[in-house]
Design a protein around this motif. Structure first.
Motif, mmCIF file in Angstrom:
data_model
loop_
_atom_site.group_PDB
_atom_site.id
_atom_site.type_symbol
_atom_site.label_atom_id
_atom_site.label_comp_id
_atom_site.label_asym_id
_atom_site.label_seq_id
_atom_site.Cartn_x
_atom_site.Cartn_y
_atom_site.Cartn_z
ATOM 1 N N GLY A 10 0.767 -1.280 0.003
ATOM 2 C CA GLY A 10 -0.070 -0.051 0.037
ATOM 3 C C GLY A 10 0.866 1.408 -0.006
ATOM 4 O O GLY A 10 0.636 2.307 0.870
ATOM 5 N N THR A 11 1.793 1.366 -0.920
ATOM 6 C CA THR A 11 2.698 2.561 -0.947
ATOM 7 C C THR A 11 2.500 3.543 -1.941
ATOM 8 O O THR A 11 3.575 4.419 -1.991
ATOM 9 C CB THR A 11 4.229 1.673 -1.129
ATOM 10 N N ALA A 32 8.434 -1.679 -2.240
ATOM 11 C CA ALA A 32 7.333 -1.160 -2.193
ATOM 12 C C ALA A 32 6.379 -1.972 -3.139
ATOM 13 O O ALA A 32 6.510 -1.755 -4.491
ATOM 14 C CB ALA A 32 7.402 0.620 -2.613
ATOM 15 N N ILE A 33 5.099 -2.347 -2.469
ATOM 16 C CA ILE A 33 4.153 -2.887 -3.110
ATOM 17 C C ILE A 33 2.909 -2.143 -3.203
ATOM 18 O O ILE A 33 2.193 -1.844 -2.133
ATOM 19 C CB ILE A 33 4.137 -4.212 -2.707
ATOM 20 N N SER A 34 2.395 -1.864 -4.380
ATOM 21 C CA SER A 34 1.118 -1.350 -4.560
ATOM 22 C C SER A 34 0.599 -1.404 -5.991
ATOM 23 O O SER A 34 1.292 -1.621 -7.062
ATOM 24 C CB SER A 34 1.279 0.190 -4.367
ATOM 25 N N ARG A 35 -0.607 -1.146 -6.203
ATOM 26 C CA ARG A 35 -1.175 -1.066 -7.729
ATOM 27 C C ARG A 35 -0.393 -0.106 -8.602
ATOM 28 O O ARG A 35 -0.375 -0.427 -9.806
ATOM 29 C CB ARG A 35 -2.613 -1.316 -7.621
ATOM 30 N N SER A 51 4.463 -3.464 -9.161
ATOM 31 C CA SER A 51 3.211 -2.927 -9.351
ATOM 32 C C SER A 51 2.177 -4.323 -9.152
ATOM 33 O O SER A 51 2.293 -5.164 -10.110
ATOM 34 C CB SER A 51 2.928 -2.495 -10.795
ATOM 35 N N ILE A 52 1.569 -4.555 -8.036
ATOM 36 C CA ILE A 52 1.024 -5.761 -7.518
ATOM 37 C C ILE A 52 -0.564 -5.478 -7.171
ATOM 38 O O ILE A 52 -0.680 -4.722 -6.420
ATOM 39 C CB ILE A 52 1.773 -6.406 -6.590
ATOM 40 N N GLY A 82 -4.826 -1.513 2.454
ATOM 41 C CA GLY A 82 -6.167 -1.801 3.087
ATOM 42 C C GLY A 82 -7.308 -1.143 2.011
ATOM 43 O O GLY A 82 -7.026 -0.387 1.104
ATOM 44 N N SER A 83 -8.411 -1.665 2.072
ATOM 45 C CA SER A 83 -9.451 -1.246 1.081
ATOM 46 C C SER A 83 -10.670 -1.062 2.066
ATOM 47 O O SER A 83 -10.972 -1.959 2.996
ATOM 48 C CB SER A 83 -9.785 -2.394 -0.023
#
Length: 227
Positions: A10-11, A32-35, A51-52, A82-83
């Motif tokens: 969530g970065t 750093a993992i984020s969409r 990008s995950i 988080g969502s």
């Protein structure tokens, strides 16, 4: 100071973004993992960005490949992604409920499972939960999916702490009160939380590096309000 290998989810913004910058600024290696990936993180020499979508289990193969070929070990995981859905319970579709759990629960499950072979004695897994997931805390209408998912990861962390204590891997949870993040503003427009994302990141930064010396399988309530 020996640099540590730190995974943060969530970065793209908020607390996760601030944490990535803080850890990299003092010489730690950050995954750093984020969409979505901010350019400022891509350009940072101490940060590797992936990008995950944590709700897609197949995406986590990128993490496994990176760890196998580059880091070989992980010192800290911060499950921060988080969502949040603010909607009356009887209006939440099965797909929406499942979507929240895919990120908030199964994202934590699957990333942890991927990283277990790379964790070692002294590693610390920190899950960011919410005061809404604490039994007996004040609850808010419209957060059935979100708060129940945050309660699920609390119990998960307690169980993993027991299961991996012989390996010296610590699992702890920080249950946060309201923090002024973009996610909060999207769900509750106009609400002003008492802490900024950077202020909360300061606390999590120190806890991730040292909290496992004092705690394992614990849930710490990080909130400036009562209850």
């Amino acid at each position: 100071m020996l640099s540590k290998n730190i995974i943060i989810t969530g970065t793209s913004r908020g607390i996760g973004y601030e944490l990535a910058l803080q850890f990299s600024a003092v010489g730690h290696n950050v995954l750093a993992i984020s969409r979505k990936t901010p350019q400022t993180l891509i350009e940072n020499p101490n940060i590797t960005c992936l990008s995950i979508d944590l709700s897609v289990e197949e995406d986590l193969k990128k993490v496994e490949q990176f760890l196998e070929h580059t880091w070989k070990k992980v010192d800290v995981i911060i499950h921060n992604a988080g969502s949040l859905l603010h909607k009356p319970f009887d209006q939440i579709s099965a797909e929406e409920f499942e979507s929240i759990y895919k990120v908030n629960v199964f994202g934590v499950v699957n990333l942890t499972r991927t990283c277990i072979p790379f964790l070692q004695k002294g590693s610390h897994v920190v899950t960011i939960s919410s005061m809404g997931g604490i039994q007996g805390s004040m609850k808010f209408a419209g957060l059935a999916a979100y708060s129940s998912s945050k309660g699920a990861v609390i119990t998960l962390s307690e169980l993993l702490a027991e299961e991996y204590k012989e390996r010296g891997i610590a699992f702890n949870v920080l249950a946060l009160g309201a923090v002024n993040t973009e996610m909060l503003q999207e769900a509750f427009p106009g609400y002003e939380a008492p802490l900024s994302a950077k202020e909360m990141a300061d606390y999590i930064f120190n806890f991730a590096l040292t909290g496992n010396k004092y705690y394992n399988g614990k849930v710490l309530q990080v909130s400036s309000t009562t209850p």
